[in-house]
Design a protein around this motif. Sequence first.
Motif, PDB file in Angstrom:
ATOM      1  N   ALA A 155       4.316  -3.686  10.228  1.00 34.24           N
ATOM      2  CA  ALA A 155       3.776  -2.373   9.903  1.00 34.24           C
ATOM      3  C   ALA A 155       2.259  -2.343   9.977  1.00 34.24           C
ATOM      4  CB  ALA A 155       4.244  -1.943   8.516  1.00 34.24           C
ATOM      5  N   ASN A 156       1.603  -3.499  10.046  1.00 38.97           N
ATOM      6  CA  ASN A 156       0.154  -3.537  10.147  1.00 38.97           C
ATOM      7  C   ASN A 156      -0.326  -3.650  11.584  1.00 38.97           C
ATOM      8  OD1 ASN A 156       0.890  -6.106  10.763  1.00 38.97           O
ATOM      9  ND2 ASN A 156      -0.190  -7.092   9.051  1.00 38.97           N
TER      10      ASN A 156
ATOM     11  N   GLN B 144      -3.581   5.383   6.620  1.00 36.03           N
ATOM     12  CA  GLN B 144      -2.277   5.520   5.989  1.00 36.03           C
ATOM     13  C   GLN B 144      -1.275   6.217   6.904  1.00 36.03           C
ATOM     14  OE1 GLN B 144      -3.365   7.686   2.509  1.00 36.03           O
ATOM     15  NE2 GLN B 144      -3.968   5.865   1.354  1.00 36.03           N
TER      16      GLN B 144
ATOM     17  N   SER C  61       2.684  -3.626   4.033  1.00 33.40           N
ATOM     18  CA  SER C  61       1.916  -3.533   5.272  1.00 33.40           C
ATOM     19  C   SER C  61       2.217  -4.661   6.232  1.00 33.40           C
ATOM     20  CB  SER C  61       0.421  -3.514   4.944  1.00 33.40           C
ATOM     21  OG  SER C  61       0.056  -4.741   4.309  1.00 33.40           O
TER      22      SER C  61
ATOM     23  N   SER D 122      -0.435   5.786   9.897  1.00 33.69           N
ATOM     24  CA  SER D 122       0.272   4.956  10.866  1.00 33.69           C
ATOM     25  C   SER D 122       0.865   3.717  10.226  1.00 33.69           C
ATOM     26  CB  SER D 122      -0.684   4.543  11.996  1.00 33.69           C
ATOM     27  OG  SER D 122      -1.770   3.807  11.483  1.00 33.69           O
ATOM     28  N   LYS D 123       1.092   3.713   8.935  1.00 30.55           N
ATOM     29  CA  LYS D 123       1.583   2.526   8.259  1.00 30.55           C
ATOM     30  C   LYS D 123       3.033   2.214   8.639  1.00 30.55           C
ATOM     31  CE  LYS D 123      -1.906   0.955   6.067  1.00 30.55           C
ATOM     32  NZ  LYS D 123      -2.438  -0.369   6.415  1.00 30.55           N
TER      33      LYS D 123
ATOM     34  N   THR E  83       0.850  -1.188   0.000  1.00 26.00           N
ATOM     35  CA  THR E  83       0.000   0.000   0.000  1.00 26.00           C
ATOM     36  C   THR E  83       0.874   1.222   0.000  1.00 26.00           C
ATOM     37  OG1 THR E  83      -0.097   0.031   2.405  1.00 26.00           O
ATOM     38  CG2 THR E  83      -1.839  -1.186   1.272  1.00 26.00           C
TER      39      THR E  83
ATOM     40  N   THR F 211       5.339   1.227   1.627  1.00 26.65           N
ATOM     41  CA  THR F 211       5.629   0.209   2.638  1.00 26.65           C
ATOM     42  C   THR F 211       4.856  -1.047   2.363  1.00 26.65           C
ATOM     43  OG1 THR F 211       5.629  -0.254   4.997  1.00 26.65           O
ATOM     44  CG2 THR F 211       3.817   1.042   4.184  1.00 26.65           C
TER      45      THR F 211
ATOM     46  N   SER G 227       1.029   5.480   0.943  1.00 29.98           N
ATOM     47  CA  SER G 227       0.425   6.594   1.666  1.00 29.98           C
ATOM     48  C   SER G 227       1.016   7.881   1.123  1.00 29.98           C
ATOM     49  CB  SER G 227       0.676   6.474   3.167  1.00 29.98           C
ATOM     50  OG  SER G 227       2.058   6.564   3.439  1.00 29.98           O
TER      51      SER G 227
END
Length: 1314
Positions: free
Chosen positions: A272-273, A306, A247, A308-309, A221, A245, A223
């Motif tokens: 990262a998720n 997005q 996720s 806080s990815k 994804t 990044t 951002s």
Amino acid sequence: MFSPATKRPDFSSRKDRNLGQVPFDSPIRSSQGNSIPNRPSTGTPAPWTSRLSVLARTPVKRKEKGDDPDPTQPVFVGEFPQAVRDEQANCLHAHIVGDTFFSGGIDKETHLSWIICGSKLFIWDYLSPTASRKCTVLDLPSNVLGSRDTDESSYSADNWLLCGVNWDGTNWSRGNTVQQGVSAGIFMCNQRTRAVIYWPDISSKGAPVTSLDSSDEVEVTFSHSDVKATPNKHQLRSKFGGSATVSSSFNSLIVSAIPENRLMCVALACCANGELWQFRCGPSGIQRKKVHGKILGSDSDSSSVQSSKGYPRSLIWRFPRISLKESNREFFLLTDHEIQCFSIVLSSDLSVSKLWSYEIVGTDSELGIKKDLAGQKHIWPLDMQVDNHGKVITVLVATFCKDRVSSSSYTQYSLLTMQYRSGLNVSSSQSQERVLEKKAPIQVIIPKARAEEEDFLFSMRLRIGGKPSGSAIILSGDGTATVSHYWRNSTRLYQFDLPYDAGKVLDASVLPSTDDSEDGAWVALTEKAGIWVIPEKAVLVGGVEPPERSLSRKGSSNEGTVQEERRNLMFAGNITPRRATSEAWDTSDRQRAAFTGVAWRAAQDEESEALLGQLFQSFLISGQVDGALQKLCSSGAFEKDGETNVFVRTSKSIVDTLAKHWTTTRGAEIVAMAVVFSQLMDKQQKHQKFLHFLALSKCHEELCSRQRHSLQMIMEHGEKLAGMIKLRELQNMMSQNRSAQFGLPYSGSNFEMCGSLWELIQLVGERMRRSTVLLMDRDNAEVFYSKVSDLEEAFYCLDKHLEDIISAEQPFLVQIRRACELSKACVTLLRTSMQYRNEYHTWYPSPEGLTPWYCQPVVRNGLWSVASFMLQLLNDANGLDRSAKSDLYSHLEELADILLEAHMGAITAKVEVGEEHKGLLAEYWGRRDELLDCLYKHVKGAAEARIQDSHDKAEEQGELRLRKLSSSLLSIAKRHEGYRTLWSICCDLNDSALLRNLMHDSMGPKRGFSSFVFEQLYESRQLGKLLRLGEEFQEELAIFLKQHRDLLWLHEVHLCQFSSASETLHHVALSQDNSSFSMGEKELDSEHVNSKPTLAERKRLLNLSKIAAVAGKGDEYGVKVRRIDADLKILKLQEEIMRLLPDGEEKENLEQQLLPPEDLVELCLRSQIRELSLHAFEIFAWTSSSFRKCNRSLLEECWKNAADQDDWGELYQASIAEGWSDEATLNVLRDTILFQAASRCYGPDATTYEGGFEEVLQLRNQNLETPISKDLVPSVEAILMQHRDFPDAGKLMLTAIMLGSVQSGVEEGTCPME
């Protein structure tokens, strides 16, 4: 970064701009030309060039004098292992421009550095010298590398996270040079594919354990941040995700060993998720599970998914150096707005629980960072670190802002420092209490820097703990490292940015200290130029205020940077050695030190030292010293004493000079005999010339009279240098012996690089290298043999790190051999120093109050550490062959002599200046007795063993063998007053002549050996031998007998001093000290050893005292006889009292004790026995008048007790009823105690030793008509008037005492006192 927000190339293209360039001197140089465009004129070359070329082309300034590098510049400390260089060259050949194939890092806890090149992982200890550096090469499994063919970028070298596991659980900074075997495991995971590789033990080089992620797809994804950028291929390869990044990719990784489970560890990784994954790793496999599905929580203030990815990130243990015995570990995790704390149970279930969370980005500025301020658009917590104590947390924060006036965007970088609240104990899960507080106001590093893309921000990493104290280093994704420290109320930045062909800075860490202190210098691992150290002085001098430097490679738009740096260098010499503090910096705890004291020399000292150097060089050329003394006096060369003295510094520079040509050859050849010995001899020759210069220029006389300490230090440099030369000869001899032992030709370095002496040299050299980062690029042996003035460091290492040199796991014979090598080295160093001092004693100043270097505590403790270890070996060597035991004994004997000599020197120096030395004396006596006792025990055992092996077992042969074996030990014991050993040798040899000779020769502390011999004879009750021996040592015996008066009278009688003997006997007879009584040799048995003197024995001594007094017929001998008779009567009274007392425990306890007169009187009163009531008055009669006066109240109690012995009321009634006549009354009253007591005290026949009772207590009251005086003496009548029967029988009671005072007492034979 710190220039205004202008359009610039994206981060990824900037990041890889250098990877495809081929340097000019590359073996694969093509027809591109003889130069590379835009290449700087100086810099660190490509990896295939030699290290000499690296240093030659790197802009590191050198001092005019010597070969030491400039401490204000980074110091090259370590080249990559050759295996790494070879693989890097292969990768350069095989890859195309733009590919990323190098990554690496430094594991702080294990001190292992690592680099991934292609499919290989290289691991080595970056602290070890280059010459002895070992590199472990691990192949990445093919199943992991080949599992994702569709996206080769996922397996790029910079997509791996790696952590080391310390299986030993100890501090790796100690003994790492000696013990080359590294007990560590390696855990690594791919950030994108989440594939995991685990090597349980890298030293075994076995096959790793792998685990692949079960998911088939990787979600990608994107951002959008405020700074617009188009994602490209390189952004997809960003190490930390960010704007482009994955996720599900991992952001951070931590690993911990599981206690009591060898080769088992647990790893934690955050995605990262928002997921937290756990990996249980062992040799048999890897188990992975998701322990938290959503860490960010619902209270996050993110306006979009997005934003806080890039979170959560920055997993870190709270206590980095926790012991392996701990069952729980806490760790922190950083989200986009808070710090979270978790706990993991290091047991079978590995359960993870959340302890607390603390918001650092919120509306309350007191909690952390206040958001929603004017112009503020976004806040990114980028990285987090915790100190070694687990109390202070530092967070790197970036804030994106817009200027409301110019509408330009910029980024502000800050450091937020939080600490645990004092007195807080967080043990419950999900604690709602505020656990953290601000340690200091937020420190703004860069107030206005360039606006950066989010992927660049997330590539930044934070490191803390280096020097200067309180500094931090920020690593950016494009390969730069910036040191930030707070100094003089402002932030200063120092950018470590090597030229482009040096590659990126892969990682940074803190150089560990050998003495376990918190702070060390910063060390940086580069991509192509090896390992560098940033000295503290470089940061202090080269640091500038922002925005003069950038956290990225692109330079600042401010053109005043160079001028500012020059200004800093110009005024650096005026910086005072202090720690700068700020009121806003740590108000609740200890002041945070922002500036570590650096010993800057004053300008006058520099000028004086330079002048001295010029004069000395002129002397070396011409041999003339014209006017040298006057010039040096005028320059102030004689104003300082000690280490700061310019003569001492010059002498130190001579003996500590680093040989230039030593750096041209690396490896074991550095310790070749010819090189080392030649350099040491050159130094000795130059130092001798320096001494001649001092003598010819009259500077020696000036130093000798004004600065004795400085002159001694100069001479001690010569001592240490001579010791180093002998030590080098010893090392060479040991190497030759070792080669002969194995039957191989001597090849120099091969046999030098083994043995305890070589390992000690490595330890000392390593310690010196770490304490002086400018020496980090030198070999340990080179540093050891060069830094002669720091020879005490060898003894420090012996004291603190002996277990690293001689391990308990080694065979017993190996331990003995290694201990003997160390002992021989210590003896060689100190013996040589002492010989040098004796040979050049006329050059030394007067020694009063000056302690030689080999008498300092660090040297004594190092010697004792080796000696005590050898003592233990000698005590445990029962089943060892005779030759090994003899070798161990001889080495220990030499070491003991040296150690005791060092103690004596230290004691002498303290005594001369009048300092307290009781503790030092006690330490000396304790170590001396322990050493000598053990050595003599071995000597005696060896003599007995040889007698057993010999066919001739005659007693004479045994004594001869013992005398021969103990001769050297006897000499040591004699020099150091080892009286116990001397006595044992004389007794075992049965040599009275030797005993007498030693008594004549040894007069030391505590009145010498004679007193010790007398004490031993006295304790063994060989009194006859003692007195006979005393005939030869009358003065010494007299001094000894003053403490043993039970024997003194015999000596006095022998000398016909009868009066003195009488006094002594009298004192001994009445002494309460049972030890004053001696028994003869015939009486010494188990029943009498601890028996108390009887009353009969005391009477015997009193009679002897009386005889001696009569024999002496001295002045007032009649008075002495009367006093003795009185004491005899009191003793007889005590015997009678004990006879009359009823049997019981009290009587048993008191029967043989000598009771004082007052105690005897009180005993009579307590007993309530009629006869003892009169004995109390008898005791008073034979005491002195002063005793009666002091105890008048007790005498009054005796009269009251006497009145109570008869029923005066009944007597009164009988006298009335029967009408007694005077004769009848006298006959009745004669039997009363009052009558008998009055007769004994006041009668015509009453006798006393001194004075009379009327002086203390009159019989009747004085005439009432006489005026009352304050000196009025009380009377017996007044005491009787207080009796209960006095109102009726008072006349009768007074008649009894009056008749008793005029009567001669009871008839003969009826009074018990007779």
